[in-house]
Motif scaffolding. Structure first.
Motif, PDB file in Angstrom:
ATOM      1  N   MET A  47      29.304 -25.119   6.696  1.00 34.76           N
ATOM      2  CA  MET A  47      29.543 -24.998   7.751  1.00 34.76           C
ATOM      3  C   MET A  47      28.988 -23.420   7.919  1.00 34.76           C
ATOM      4  SD  MET A  47      34.094 -26.237   8.363  1.00 34.76           S
ATOM      5  CE  MET A  47      33.934 -24.437   7.630  1.00 34.76           C
ATOM      6  N   ASN A  48      29.096 -22.849   6.213  1.00 36.62           N
ATOM      7  CA  ASN A  48      28.784 -21.346   6.674  1.00 36.62           C
ATOM      8  C   ASN A  48      27.368 -21.208   6.657  1.00 36.62           C
ATOM      9  OD1 ASN A  48      30.690 -20.157   5.825  1.00 36.62           O
ATOM     10  ND2 ASN A  48      29.949 -20.735   3.188  1.00 36.62           N
ATOM     11  N   LEU A  49      26.645 -22.086   6.224  1.00 35.65           N
ATOM     12  CA  LEU A  49      24.666 -22.913   6.771  1.00 35.65           C
ATOM     13  C   LEU A  49      24.921 -22.584   8.471  1.00 35.65           C
ATOM     14  CD1 LEU A  49      21.166 -22.812   6.740  1.00 35.65           C
ATOM     15  CD2 LEU A  49      22.298 -25.437   6.253  1.00 35.65           C
ATOM     16  N   ILE A  50      25.403 -23.401   8.700  1.00 32.63           N
ATOM     17  CA  ILE A  50      25.131 -23.506  10.363  1.00 32.63           C
ATOM     18  C   ILE A  50      25.630 -21.937  10.729  1.00 32.63           C
ATOM     19  CG2 ILE A  50      26.119 -24.097  12.673  1.00 32.63           C
ATOM     20  CD1 ILE A  50      26.243 -27.099   9.927  1.00 32.63           C
ATOM     21  N   GLN A  51      26.692 -20.913  10.463  1.00 30.66           N
ATOM     22  CA  GLN A  51      27.589 -19.990  10.771  1.00 30.66           C
ATOM     23  C   GLN A  51      26.456 -19.390  10.586  1.00 30.66           C
ATOM     24  OE1 GLN A  51      30.167 -19.675  12.896  1.00 30.66           O
ATOM     25  NE2 GLN A  51      29.223 -17.770  13.572  1.00 30.66           N
ATOM     26  N   SER A  52      25.818 -18.777   9.673  1.00 26.36           N
ATOM     27  CA  SER A  52      24.329 -17.894   9.065  1.00 26.36           C
ATOM     28  C   SER A  52      23.146 -17.864  10.214  1.00 26.36           C
ATOM     29  CB  SER A  52      23.575 -18.110   7.865  1.00 26.36           C
ATOM     30  OG  SER A  52      23.384 -18.494   7.832  1.00 26.36           O
ATOM     31  N   CYS A  53      23.084 -19.651  10.905  1.00 31.23           N
ATOM     32  CA  CYS A  53      22.119 -19.725  12.157  1.00 31.23           C
ATOM     33  C   CYS A  53      22.592 -18.583  13.373  1.00 31.23           C
ATOM     34  CB  CYS A  53      21.890 -21.256  11.894  1.00 31.23           C
ATOM     35  SG  CYS A  53      20.657 -21.689  11.087  1.00 31.23           S
ATOM     36  N   ILE A  54      23.953 -19.379  13.466  1.00 31.66           N
ATOM     37  CA  ILE A  54      24.671 -18.762  14.916  1.00 31.66           C
ATOM     38  C   ILE A  54      24.506 -17.574  14.704  1.00 31.66           C
ATOM     39  CG2 ILE A  54      26.580 -18.535  16.050  1.00 31.66           C
ATOM     40  CD1 ILE A  54      26.970 -21.893  14.865  1.00 31.66           C
ATOM     41  N   ASP A  55      24.858 -17.254  14.137  1.00 34.00           N
ATOM     42  CA  ASP A  55      24.913 -14.864  13.676  1.00 34.00           C
ATOM     43  C   ASP A  55      23.808 -14.264  14.141  1.00 34.00           C
ATOM     44  OD1 ASP A  55      27.776 -15.569  13.172  1.00 34.00           O
ATOM     45  OD2 ASP A  55      27.408 -15.320  11.168  1.00 34.00           O
ATOM     46  N   LEU A  56      22.591 -14.906  13.810  1.00 40.92           N
ATOM     47  CA  LEU A  56      20.846 -14.630  13.276  1.00 40.92           C
ATOM     48  C   LEU A  56      20.801 -14.647  14.921  1.00 40.92           C
ATOM     49  CD1 LEU A  56      18.129 -15.183  11.217  1.00 40.92           C
ATOM     50  CD2 LEU A  56      17.948 -15.647  13.429  1.00 40.92           C
ATOM     51  N   ALA A  57      21.072 -15.619  15.789  1.00 42.42           N
ATOM     52  CA  ALA A  57      20.670 -16.203  17.010  1.00 42.42           C
ATOM     53  C   ALA A  57      21.469 -14.772  18.218  1.00 42.42           C
ATOM     54  CB  ALA A  57      20.875 -17.249  17.281  1.00 42.42           C
ATOM     55  N   GLN A  58      22.891 -15.007  17.400  1.00 46.93           N
ATOM     56  CA  GLN A  58      23.792 -13.903  17.764  1.00 46.93           C
ATOM     57  C   GLN A  58      22.833 -12.549  18.307  1.00 46.93           C
ATOM     58  OE1 GLN A  58      28.022 -13.533  17.036  1.00 46.93           O
ATOM     59  NE2 GLN A  58      28.176 -13.521  19.025  1.00 46.93           N
ATOM     60  N   HIS A  59      22.585 -12.506  16.823  1.00 47.90           N
ATOM     61  CA  HIS A  59      21.672 -10.466  17.280  1.00 47.90           C
ATOM     62  C   HIS A  59      20.543 -10.730  17.397  1.00 47.90           C
ATOM     63  CE1 HIS A  59      20.771  -7.055  15.238  1.00 47.90           C
ATOM     64  NE2 HIS A  59      19.213  -8.117  14.771  1.00 47.90           N
ATOM     65  N   VAL A  60      19.484 -11.267  17.489  1.00 41.96           N
ATOM     66  CA  VAL A  60      17.817 -11.784  18.312  1.00 41.96           C
ATOM     67  C   VAL A  60      18.659 -11.871  19.630  1.00 41.96           C
ATOM     68  CG1 VAL A  60      15.861 -12.896  18.494  1.00 41.96           C
ATOM     69  CG2 VAL A  60      17.407 -12.538  16.749  1.00 41.96           C
ATOM     70  N   ARG A  61      19.570 -12.124  20.423  1.00 39.35           N
ATOM     71  CA  ARG A  61      19.875 -12.730  21.844  1.00 39.35           C
ATOM     72  C   ARG A  61      20.533 -11.461  22.683  1.00 39.35           C
ATOM     73  NH1 ARG A  61      23.965 -11.654  23.875  1.00 39.35           N
ATOM     74  NH2 ARG A  61      25.340 -12.219  22.358  1.00 39.35           N
ATOM     75  N   ALA A  62      21.579 -10.614  21.790  1.00 37.54           N
ATOM     76  CA  ALA A  62      21.883  -9.582  21.854  1.00 37.54           C
ATOM     77  C   ALA A  62      21.429  -8.507  21.581  1.00 37.54           C
ATOM     78  CB  ALA A  62      23.092  -8.933  20.456  1.00 37.54           C
ATOM     79  N   ALA A  63      20.211  -8.387  21.221  1.00 36.36           N
ATOM     80  CA  ALA A  63      19.488  -6.978  20.350  1.00 36.36           C
ATOM     81  C   ALA A  63      18.040  -7.475  21.729  1.00 36.36           C
ATOM     82  CB  ALA A  63      18.335  -7.702  19.318  1.00 36.36           C
ATOM     83  N   ASN A  64      17.904  -8.866  22.457  1.00 38.54           N
ATOM     84  CA  ASN A  64      16.839  -8.696  23.884  1.00 38.54           C
ATOM     85  C   ASN A  64      17.575  -8.420  24.591  1.00 38.54           C
ATOM     86  OD1 ASN A  64      13.621  -9.722  22.306  1.00 38.54           O
ATOM     87  ND2 ASN A  64      15.411 -10.448  21.227  1.00 38.54           N
ATOM     88  N   GLU A  65      18.569  -8.365  25.024  1.00 41.66           N
ATOM     89  CA  GLU A  65      19.297  -7.742  26.095  1.00 41.66           C
ATOM     90  C   GLU A  65      19.414  -9.601  27.241  1.00 41.66           C
ATOM     91  OE1 GLU A  65      18.151  -4.967  27.684  1.00 41.66           O
ATOM     92  OE2 GLU A  65      18.698  -3.327  25.940  1.00 41.66           O
ATOM     93  N   LEU A  66      19.660 -10.679  26.546  1.00 38.79           N
ATOM     94  CA  LEU A  66      19.982 -11.482  27.275  1.00 38.79           C
ATOM     95  C   LEU A  66      21.905 -11.739  27.331  1.00 38.79           C
ATOM     96  CD1 LEU A  66      17.341 -13.919  25.507  1.00 38.79           C
ATOM     97  CD2 LEU A  66      17.282 -12.769  27.664  1.00 38.79           C
ATOM     98  N   SER A  67      21.856 -12.567  28.214  1.00 33.29           N
ATOM     99  CA  SER A  67      23.718 -12.720  28.403  1.00 33.29           C
ATOM    100  C   SER A  67      23.929 -13.689  27.174  1.00 33.29           C
ATOM    101  CB  SER A  67      23.682 -13.013  30.030  1.00 33.29           C
ATOM    102  OG  SER A  67      23.360 -13.985  30.335  1.00 33.29           O
TER     103      SER A  67
END
Length: 142
Positions: A47-67
């Motif tokens: 669960m922690n491994l998968i969540q770290s992937c999600i958190d990383l993806a969320q940061h990159v998506r937000a930084a690229n201003e994708l909704s």
């Protein structure tokens, strides 16, 4: 703008969790299925491994201003849309997000044999995820 330190931190965490899971692989299926403490350790680390992937993806998506589509799978999908991870990796990590939901929310009974198989068969997808994101990060610096 992508904060490279956030991405690097999440990659380090994912790497640590992957290594922890690789160390847990030595146990037999019979021992795993019968030992609730080991089951919990594997499940929590997954669960922690998968969540770290999600958190990383969320940061990159937000930084690229994708909704945001509003789901964790949408966060992973954004990395695929940005060309950061391959289609195969994206699909497998999206599946893992669904698996994390089963583990975290206990939708029905967790099938410990399935978790054991994930431990032994699917860590390579998390390694690919880490490699692809790390390559993207290196390429940005060039």
């Amino acid at each position: 703008m992508v904060d490279e330190e956030v991405v690097a931190t999440k990659l380090r965490q994912a790497h640590e969790y992957t290594n922890d899971l690789e160390e847990m692989r030595g146990i037999s299926k019979a021992e795993y299925v019968s030992d609730v403490v080991i089951q919990r350790a594997v499940e929590r680390t997954l669960m922690n491994l998968i969540q770290s992937c999600i958190d990383l993806a969320q940061h990159v998506r937000a930084a690229n201003e994708l909704s945001s589509g509003g789901t964790a799978k949408d966060e992973i999908q954004a990395l695929g849309e940005l060309g950061i991870i391959s289609q195969d990796t994206r699909e497998r990590i999206e599946e893992a997000v669904g698996f994390r939901n089963v583990l975290a929310h206990r939708y029905g009974e967790v099938d410990h044999e399935v978790v054991y198989e994930v431990l032994h068969e699917d860590l390579l997808w998390f390694e690919r995820f880490q490699q692809e994101v790390a390559q993207w990060l290196r390429d940005r610096d060039s």
